[in-house]
Scaffold this motif. Sequence first.
Motif, PDB file in Angstrom:
ATOM      1  N   GLY A  70       0.949  -1.127  -0.050  1.00 60.61           N
ATOM      2  CA  GLY A  70      -0.111  -0.098   0.025  1.00 60.61           C
ATOM      3  C   GLY A  70       0.842   1.194   0.081  1.00 60.61           C
ATOM      4  O   GLY A  70       0.582   2.274  -0.798  1.00 60.61           O
ATOM      5  N   GLN A  71       1.878   1.092   0.626  1.00 59.91           N
ATOM      6  CA  GLN A  71       2.975   2.481   0.709  1.00 59.91           C
ATOM      7  C   GLN A  71       3.548   2.669  -0.710  1.00 59.91           C
ATOM      8  O   GLN A  71       3.628   3.708  -1.089  1.00 59.91           O
ATOM      9  CB  GLN A  71       4.049   2.035   1.796  1.00 59.91           C
ATOM     10  CG  GLN A  71       3.422   2.148   3.174  1.00 59.91           C
ATOM     11  CD  GLN A  71       4.684   1.998   4.051  1.00 59.91           C
ATOM     12  OE1 GLN A  71       5.077   0.898   4.665  1.00 59.91           O
ATOM     13  NE2 GLN A  71       5.554   3.139   4.526  1.00 59.91           N
ATOM     14  N   LEU A  72       3.839   1.628  -1.424  1.00 59.27           N
ATOM     15  CA  LEU A  72       4.367   1.671  -2.861  1.00 59.27           C
ATOM     16  C   LEU A  72       3.342   2.117  -3.617  1.00 59.27           C
ATOM     17  O   LEU A  72       3.733   3.109  -4.441  1.00 59.27           O
ATOM     18  CB  LEU A  72       4.501   0.252  -3.268  1.00 59.27           C
ATOM     19  CG  LEU A  72       5.829  -0.510  -2.830  1.00 59.27           C
ATOM     20  CD1 LEU A  72       6.250  -1.732  -3.770  1.00 59.27           C
ATOM     21  CD2 LEU A  72       7.084   0.522  -3.280  1.00 59.27           C
ATOM     22  N   LEU A  73       2.206   1.934  -3.609  1.00 61.78           N
ATOM     23  CA  LEU A  73       0.846   2.501  -4.201  1.00 61.78           C
ATOM     24  C   LEU A  73       0.982   4.045  -4.132  1.00 61.78           C
ATOM     25  O   LEU A  73       0.471   4.653  -5.045  1.00 61.78           O
ATOM     26  CB  LEU A  73      -0.225   1.949  -4.019  1.00 61.78           C
ATOM     27  CG  LEU A  73      -0.346   0.242  -4.703  1.00 61.78           C
ATOM     28  CD1 LEU A  73      -1.744  -0.214  -4.286  1.00 61.78           C
ATOM     29  CD2 LEU A  73      -0.262   0.469  -6.265  1.00 61.78           C
ATOM     30  N   GLY A 119       3.376   5.771  -3.642  1.00 63.64           N
ATOM     31  CA  GLY A 119       4.720   6.254  -3.984  1.00 63.64           C
ATOM     32  C   GLY A 119       5.951   6.321  -3.125  1.00 63.64           C
ATOM     33  O   GLY A 119       6.790   7.067  -3.076  1.00 63.64           O
ATOM     34  N   GLU A 120       5.632   5.680  -1.880  1.00 65.71           N
ATOM     35  CA  GLU A 120       6.624   5.601  -0.812  1.00 65.71           C
ATOM     36  C   GLU A 120       7.181   4.279  -0.842  1.00 65.71           C
ATOM     37  O   GLU A 120       6.578   3.200  -1.244  1.00 65.71           O
ATOM     38  CB  GLU A 120       5.937   5.760   0.613  1.00 65.71           C
ATOM     39  CG  GLU A 120       5.087   7.161   0.729  1.00 65.71           C
ATOM     40  CD  GLU A 120       4.033   7.204   1.910  1.00 65.71           C
ATOM     41  OE1 GLU A 120       4.135   6.145   2.970  1.00 65.71           O
ATOM     42  OE2 GLU A 120       3.271   7.908   2.074  1.00 65.71           O
ATOM     43  N   ILE A 121       8.455   4.167  -0.556  1.00 62.67           N
ATOM     44  CA  ILE A 121       9.211   3.224  -0.517  1.00 62.67           C
ATOM     45  C   ILE A 121       9.532   2.448   1.213  1.00 62.67           C
ATOM     46  O   ILE A 121      10.199   3.343   1.556  1.00 62.67           O
ATOM     47  CB  ILE A 121      10.351   3.024  -1.358  1.00 62.67           C
ATOM     48  CG1 ILE A 121      10.007   3.311  -2.581  1.00 62.67           C
ATOM     49  CG2 ILE A 121      11.093   1.445  -1.199  1.00 62.67           C
ATOM     50  CD1 ILE A 121      11.142   3.139  -3.658  1.00 62.67           C
ATOM     51  N   PRO A 122       8.663   1.639   1.626  1.00 59.39           N
ATOM     52  CA  PRO A 122       9.277   1.223   2.841  1.00 59.39           C
ATOM     53  C   PRO A 122      10.432   0.816   3.140  1.00 59.39           C
ATOM     54  O   PRO A 122      11.213   0.224   2.332  1.00 59.39           O
ATOM     55  CB  PRO A 122       8.101   0.151   3.078  1.00 59.39           C
ATOM     56  CG  PRO A 122       7.325  -0.100   2.161  1.00 59.39           C
ATOM     57  CD  PRO A 122       7.938   0.803   0.949  1.00 59.39           C
ATOM     58  N   LYS A 123      10.970   0.966   4.175  1.00 60.60           N
ATOM     59  CA  LYS A 123      12.445   0.685   4.299  1.00 60.60           C
ATOM     60  C   LYS A 123      12.268  -1.136   4.827  1.00 60.60           C
ATOM     61  O   LYS A 123      11.496  -1.640   5.121  1.00 60.60           O
ATOM     62  CB  LYS A 123      13.087   1.148   5.880  1.00 60.60           C
ATOM     63  CG  LYS A 123      13.223   2.742   5.648  1.00 60.60           C
ATOM     64  CD  LYS A 123      14.250   3.225   6.609  1.00 60.60           C
ATOM     65  CE  LYS A 123      14.319   4.735   6.636  1.00 60.60           C
ATOM     66  NZ  LYS A 123      14.685   5.324   5.348  1.00 60.60           N
TER      67      LYS A 123
END
Length: 152
Positions: free
Chosen positions: A56-59, A61-65
């Motif tokens: 969901g974070q990827l969607l 535009g964020e890239i989880p660590k």
Amino acid sequence: MQLTEKETTVIKDLQTQEKTCVEKYRFYEKSANDNQLKQLFHQLGDDEQEHFDSLGQLLKGEIPKVGATTTGTEGFTPTATYSSGDNSEEKKHDEFLCTDSIATEKLVSSTYNTDLFQFAATNVRKLLNHIQTEEQNHAEMIYKYKTANGMA
């Protein structure tokens, strides 16, 4: 980070699989007879929820660590609840849940293995590889439970 339309579709498909895994493990947690197996299914359901949330974070535009794999198999040593000679309906039921869960983990792991090649971004590929490794570890943990309980 901007995802392409194809990448967005792949992530949404993976999220659908993760949601199904969460629901399956929650259902199996309630259905299992052995408390140790209930706890394992609960833990795996939590892990699958984390995978769903990361996608969901990827969607967005964020890239989880990507840290260390949270579900390691080294410290997982299940104890026997069932004996190898036990032919009870409870054992058969729990064995079915385990066998089905391993099949699901194999499918999901395989999907990640294929889908990560759809992405050019190294950090996205690392995240998907990280999730794939956790899926493989889930299958191993369930297999260890089966072995300890005379089901393998």
